[in-house]
Motif scaffolding. Structure first.
Motif, PDB file in Angstrom:
ATOM      1  N   SER A   1      77.048  21.974  64.308  1.00  0.00           N
ATOM      2  CA  SER A   1      76.672  20.616  63.954  1.00  0.00           C
ATOM      3  C   SER A   1      75.216  20.340  64.337  1.00  0.00           C
ATOM      4  N   LYS A   2      74.769  20.877  65.484  1.00  0.00           N
ATOM      5  CA  LYS A   2      73.360  20.719  65.877  1.00  0.00           C
ATOM      6  C   LYS A   2      72.450  21.353  64.844  1.00  0.00           C
TER       7      LYS A   2
ATOM      8  N   GLU B   1      73.064  22.000  61.704  1.00  0.00           N
ATOM      9  CA  GLU B   1      73.096  21.305  60.416  1.00  0.00           C
ATOM     10  C   GLU B   1      72.270  20.030  60.461  1.00  0.00           C
ATOM     11  N   LYS B   2      72.322  19.351  61.618  1.00  0.00           N
ATOM     12  CA  LYS B   2      71.641  18.063  61.728  1.00  0.00           C
ATOM     13  C   LYS B   2      70.130  18.230  61.845  1.00  0.00           C
ATOM     14  N   ASP B   3      69.722  19.285  62.540  1.00  0.00           N
ATOM     15  CA  ASP B   3      68.316  19.352  62.905  1.00  0.00           C
ATOM     16  C   ASP B   3      67.695  20.703  62.588  1.00  0.00           C
ATOM     17  N   SER B   4      68.007  21.245  61.412  1.00  0.00           N
ATOM     18  CA  SER B   4      67.481  22.585  61.131  1.00  0.00           C
ATOM     19  C   SER B   4      65.965  22.568  60.993  1.00  0.00           C
TER      20      SER B   4
END
Ligand code: ADP
Length: 227
Positions: A57-58, A60-63
């Protein structure tokens, strides 16, 4: 959400069931120990699935926000191999390394190491040779062309049927669900690898031959200012 719920419900149901048995039934000491061990294993499983979900999730959120620095690829590959060494020893798997470990790439070393560990761990888990030989071998290979640097993890396992290849990097996709769960897999390892590659503006690739083995690669764009 349905997939995640299912992955969490299975260990939770087991924890609830065994806790209830311990609280409401007369169980002898040997049984108590064995039930507590199951509860411990299933809690560990819950925590592994949650950790993998959080990593994913990290990413995906902040690539876009992943920081990268130019560095030699060799030490990162060596650290990933070292992390996997205890499991490799246990399963009688040797490592081979091929390629130029002085190549400089623009990476986030912790994330890139995590991606390699996931691939090497899979190669150890699923890559046992099929010809009855006791010893397995996992090769980590680095090569490059004008445009890109490719790091590949190659095993001599049973390979993967063509029909699965296009879906392997999806969350929770497994070729053999029961086998993956039994050996502690979460079904998230390859999605994490894919997202780490994307965060580096790179890509992933799998090639596999049934009965001969698999090759998983992370392909990074070359930064021409670095070479
Ligand atoms: P898991 O936690 O189940 O290992 P992954 O996302 O890492 O999850 O891998 C997804 C599935 O791809 C695995 O369950 C397995 O069926 C298959 N797989 C991954 N790596 C290999 C490999 N080196 N050889 C054969 N099958 C593999």
């Amino acid at each position: 959400v349905a997939n995640v719920s299912h992955e969490l419900r299975t260990p939770l149901t087991s924890i609830q069931g065994f806790t209830e048995t311990l609280l409401t039934n007369d169980v002898d000491e040997v049984q108590q120990k064995s039930f507590l061990k199951i509860i411990q294993d299933q809690s560990a499983r819950l925590s592994t699935v949650l950790e993998d979900l959080l990593s994913l999730s990290k990413l995906e959120k902040d690539s876009e926000g992943v920081e990268t620095t130019p560095q030699k690829i060799g030490p990162v590959v060596q650290t990933a191999i070292q992390v996997c060494e205890p499991k490799a020893k246990k399963l009688h798997v040797d490592f081979e390394f091929e390629g130029d470990d002085q190549i400089i790439v623009n990476i986030n070393s912790l994330l890139f190491e995590q991606a390699l560990v996931n691939l090497i761990d899979n190669a150890i888990k699923y890559g046992r040779p099929q010809d009855g030989k006791n010893k397995g071998s996992v090769k980590v290979k680095i090569d490059q062309d004008d445009q890109s640097v490719r790091v590949s993890v190659i095993d001599q396992g049973k390979g993967i049927d063509n029909e699965h290849l296009s879906r392997l990097f999806e969350r929770f996709y497994r070729v053999d669900k029961a086998r993956s769960r039994n050996i502690g897999g979460t079904g998230l390892g390859l999605s994490i690898v894919k997202h780490i590659a994307l965060a580096h503006k790179g890509s992933v690739k799998v090639e596999s031959q049934l009965g001969q083995g698999s090759k998983f690669s992370i392909i990074l764009p070359k930064n021409h200012e670095l070479t």
